[in-house]
Scaffold this motif. Structure first.
Motif, PDB file in Angstrom:
ATOM      1  N   VAL A 162     -10.410  -3.359 -18.069  1.00 14.38           N
ATOM      2  CA  VAL A 162     -10.461  -3.177 -16.619  1.00 14.38           C
ATOM      3  C   VAL A 162      -9.389  -4.060 -15.995  1.00 14.38           C
ATOM      4  CG1 VAL A 162     -11.862  -3.355 -14.528  1.00 14.38           C
ATOM      5  CG2 VAL A 162     -12.944  -2.725 -16.700  1.00 14.38           C
ATOM      6  N   PHE A 163      -8.540  -3.478 -15.176  1.00  9.36           N
ATOM      7  CA  PHE A 163      -7.488  -4.243 -14.522  1.00  9.36           C
ATOM      8  C   PHE A 163      -7.151  -3.587 -13.194  1.00  9.36           C
ATOM      9  CE2 PHE A 163      -5.511  -1.043 -17.158  1.00  9.36           C
ATOM     10  CZ  PHE A 163      -4.477  -0.534 -16.389  1.00  9.36           C
ATOM     11  N   ASP A 164      -6.365  -4.282 -12.384  1.00 12.11           N
ATOM     12  CA  ASP A 164      -5.993  -3.716 -11.089  1.00 12.11           C
ATOM     13  C   ASP A 164      -4.485  -3.817 -10.866  1.00 12.11           C
ATOM     14  OD1 ASP A 164      -5.711  -6.425 -10.609  1.00 12.11           O
ATOM     15  OD2 ASP A 164      -7.032  -6.494  -8.875  1.00 12.11           O
ATOM     16  N   TYR A 165      -4.030  -3.061  -9.880  1.00 16.61           N
ATOM     17  CA  TYR A 165      -2.606  -3.088  -9.531  1.00 16.61           C
ATOM     18  C   TYR A 165      -2.405  -2.534  -8.127  1.00 16.61           C
ATOM     19  CZ  TYR A 165      -2.690   1.913 -10.793  1.00 16.61           C
ATOM     20  OH  TYR A 165      -2.983   3.254 -10.881  1.00 16.61           O
ATOM     21  N   PRO A 166      -1.361  -3.006  -7.422  1.00 14.08           N
ATOM     22  CA  PRO A 166      -0.996  -2.403  -6.142  1.00 14.08           C
ATOM     23  C   PRO A 166      -0.244  -1.097  -6.401  1.00 14.08           C
ATOM     24  CG  PRO A 166       0.423  -4.274  -6.616  1.00 14.08           C
ATOM     25  CD  PRO A 166      -0.561  -4.191  -7.737  1.00 14.08           C
ATOM     26  N   ALA A 167      -0.615  -0.063  -5.664  1.00 12.91           N
ATOM     27  CA  ALA A 167      -0.085   1.269  -5.946  1.00 12.91           C
ATOM     28  C   ALA A 167       1.274   1.506  -5.295  1.00 12.91           C
ATOM     29  CB  ALA A 167      -1.076   2.327  -5.466  1.00 12.91           C
ATOM     30  N   LEU A 168       2.144   2.168  -6.031  1.00 13.61           N
ATOM     31  CA  LEU A 168       3.456   2.547  -5.505  1.00 13.61           C
ATOM     32  C   LEU A 168       3.299   3.469  -4.300  1.00 13.61           C
ATOM     33  CD1 LEU A 168       6.563   2.665  -5.777  1.00 13.61           C
ATOM     34  CD2 LEU A 168       6.248   4.563  -7.388  1.00 13.61           C
ATOM     35  N   ARG A 216     -10.184   2.906  -5.727  1.00 10.36           N
ATOM     36  CA  ARG A 216      -9.089   2.606  -4.799  1.00 10.36           C
ATOM     37  C   ARG A 216      -9.706   2.003  -3.542  1.00 10.36           C
ATOM     38  NH1 ARG A 216      -4.580   5.426  -6.787  1.00 10.36           N
ATOM     39  NH2 ARG A 216      -5.176   6.934  -8.393  1.00 10.36           N
ATOM     40  N   GLN A 217      -9.136   0.882  -3.074  1.00  8.04           N
ATOM     41  CA  GLN A 217      -9.841   0.124  -2.048  1.00  8.04           C
ATOM     42  C   GLN A 217      -9.451   0.481  -0.621  1.00  8.04           C
ATOM     43  OE1 GLN A 217     -10.061  -4.136  -2.792  1.00  8.04           O
ATOM     44  NE2 GLN A 217     -12.118  -4.064  -1.959  1.00  8.04           N
ATOM     45  N   PHE A 218      -8.229   0.202  -0.196  1.00 16.29           N
ATOM     46  CA  PHE A 218      -7.860   0.368   1.211  1.00 16.29           C
ATOM     47  C   PHE A 218      -6.658   1.290   1.376  1.00 16.29           C
ATOM     48  CE2 PHE A 218      -9.464  -4.202   1.897  1.00 16.29           C
ATOM     49  CZ  PHE A 218     -10.731  -3.757   2.210  1.00 16.29           C
ATOM     50  N   VAL A 219      -6.647   2.042   2.462  1.00 15.71           N
ATOM     51  CA  VAL A 219      -5.470   2.817   2.848  1.00 15.71           C
ATOM     52  C   VAL A 219      -4.565   1.957   3.730  1.00 15.71           C
ATOM     53  CG1 VAL A 219      -4.626   4.837   4.109  1.00 15.71           C
ATOM     54  CG2 VAL A 219      -6.682   5.013   2.678  1.00 15.71           C
ATOM     55  N   LEU A 220      -5.153   1.316   4.721  1.00 16.14           N
ATOM     56  CA  LEU A 220      -4.373   0.448   5.604  1.00 16.14           C
ATOM     57  C   LEU A 220      -4.070  -0.875   4.900  1.00 16.14           C
ATOM     58  CD1 LEU A 220      -6.210   1.034   9.005  1.00 16.14           C
ATOM     59  CD2 LEU A 220      -4.177   2.186   8.095  1.00 16.14           C
ATOM     60  N   PRO A 221      -2.988  -1.549   5.277  1.00 14.52           N
ATOM     61  CA  PRO A 221      -2.630  -2.815   4.618  1.00 14.52           C
ATOM     62  C   PRO A 221      -3.724  -3.868   4.751  1.00 14.52           C
ATOM     63  CG  PRO A 221      -0.815  -2.014   5.980  1.00 14.52           C
ATOM     64  CD  PRO A 221      -2.006  -1.156   6.299  1.00 14.52           C
ATOM     65  N   ILE A 222      -3.941  -4.626   3.692  1.00  8.11           N
ATOM     66  CA  ILE A 222      -4.927  -5.695   3.719  1.00  8.11           C
ATOM     67  C   ILE A 222      -4.580  -6.703   4.812  1.00  8.11           C
ATOM     68  CG2 ILE A 222      -5.829  -7.672   2.423  1.00  8.11           C
ATOM     69  CD1 ILE A 222      -5.691  -5.946  -0.090  1.00  8.11           C
ATOM     70  N   GLY A 251      -4.941   4.916  -1.567  1.00  9.31           N
ATOM     71  CA  GLY A 251      -5.696   3.678  -1.627  1.00  9.31           C
ATOM     72  C   GLY A 251      -5.094   2.649  -2.571  1.00  9.31           C
ATOM     73  N   SER A 252      -5.189   1.371  -2.174  1.00 11.06           N
ATOM     74  CA  SER A 252      -4.666   0.268  -2.973  1.00 11.06           C
ATOM     75  C   SER A 252      -5.377  -1.017  -2.525  1.00 11.06           C
ATOM     76  CB  SER A 252      -3.160   0.138  -2.754  1.00 11.06           C
ATOM     77  OG  SER A 252      -2.586  -0.862  -3.562  1.00 11.06           O
ATOM     78  N   PRO A 253      -5.595  -1.977  -3.422  1.00 15.92           N
ATOM     79  CA  PRO A 253      -5.264  -1.945  -4.845  1.00 15.92           C
ATOM     80  C   PRO A 253      -6.137  -0.968  -5.621  1.00 15.92           C
ATOM     81  CG  PRO A 253      -6.549  -3.891  -4.329  1.00 15.92           C
ATOM     82  CD  PRO A 253      -6.232  -3.251  -3.017  1.00 15.92           C
ATOM     83  N   VAL A 254      -5.634  -0.587  -6.783  1.00 17.11           N
ATOM     84  CA  VAL A 254      -6.335   0.341  -7.665  1.00 17.11           C
ATOM     85  C   VAL A 254      -6.953  -0.458  -8.806  1.00 17.11           C
ATOM     86  CG1 VAL A 254      -6.129   2.386  -9.114  1.00 17.11           C
ATOM     87  CG2 VAL A 254      -4.623   2.111  -7.125  1.00 17.11           C
ATOM     88  N   THR A 255      -8.251  -0.336  -8.991  1.00 19.91           N
ATOM     89  CA  THR A 255      -8.918  -0.953 -10.133  1.00 19.91           C
ATOM     90  C   THR A 255      -9.226   0.146 -11.139  1.00 19.91           C
ATOM     91  OG1 THR A 255      -9.924  -2.624  -8.689  1.00 19.91           O
ATOM     92  CG2 THR A 255     -10.839  -2.390 -10.892  1.00 19.91           C
TER      93      THR A 255
END
Length: 263
Positions: A162-168, A216-222, A251-255
């Protein structure tokens, strides 16, 4: 109840000049280690981010109790402690002794048994398939060689990673570009990379893993949510965007939870 000891580099030994990379230098600062959780996860939005991701990870790993779990890049132990509280046997690895000292203190205060080791994501000192599951949060976006680090996660995992990343394909690409530019000009900041879903999937398959699920967590910037500083508002807005199908796309970040591909 917490064990803290050093580990030699195993697997593939890291090569210089990685210790001079910003991702090592920043977290070797005792002041940063002490302030890390406040900087990242304080306030209503920080708590929402942490809580939502913890729930997603626990869901991915159910049943958690009794599992052996390795937390790579454990930092101050946030995820490690959350999983230990659910009954997992957790080992946390980090390159920063300063961060591990905070993690060990937090585990002792919470009376949770967690083993903390100093080590590097590029060369984990564990046998193949040593853990039921491996987690790695907010690491691949910063680590000097993310493909090598991901290969190590897969090597030591018996069943899932399990890992996460910011989506392109997200607002994160704008902040990532700004940070890289600022870093290149000498500003003290943490530049990071963004990932395409296809690149991540391809790298996993190269190591015998397939994506089983994503969150996927948020559409708008954190950063925008933190400026608004209202968890109920964030939940309402992001809920509306999810119902419109935008979270699935942007959505980002993606887990990600990945499991060994069927042979």
């Amino acid at each position: 109840m917490t064990r803290l000891r050093a580990a030699r580099y195993g697997g593939q030994a890291p090569t210089e000049p990685r210790p001079n990379h910003y991702s090592y230098a920043v977290y070797a600062d005792p002041a940063m280690a002490e302030a890390f959780d406040t900087l990242r996860f304080s306030g209503p939005i920080g708590r929402l981010i942490a809580g939502t991701q913890e729930q997603a990870i626990a869901s991915f790993l159910e049943p958690v109790a009794g599992k052996t779990i390795l937390d790579v890049g454990t930092g101050t132990g946030r995820a490690a402690l959350a999983l230990a509280a659910r009954g997992a046997h957790v080992t946390g690895v980090d390159a920063s002794a300063e961060m591990l000292a905070v993690a060990g203190r937090r585990a002792a205060d919470a009376k949770l048994a967690v083993t903390f080791l100093r080590g590097d994501a590029h060369g984990l000192e564990f046998p193949d398939r040593a853990f039921d599951a491996v987690i790695c949060l907010r690491v691949l976006m910063h680590t000097p060689d993310w493909r090598r680090s991901l290969a190590e996660l897969c090597r030591v995992a018996r069943d899932c990673v399990v890992f996460d990343y910011p989506a392109l394909r997200s607002a994160a690409v704008l902040q990532a570009g700004a940070r890289r530019a600022a870093h290149a000009l000498g500003a003290r900041t943490e530049p990071y990379r963004v990932f395409s879903d296809r690149t991540v999937s391809s790298a996993l398959r190269a190591n015998g893993f397939c994506i089983a699920d994503v969150h996927r967590q948020f559409v708008l910037p954190i950063a925008l949510h933190k400026q608004l500083n209202s968890a109920p508002l964030t939940v309402r807005v992001e809920g509306a965007l999810a119902r419109a199908g935008l979270t699935r796309l942007f959505g980002s970040p993606v887990t990600v939870v990945a499991k060994r591909c069927a042979s």
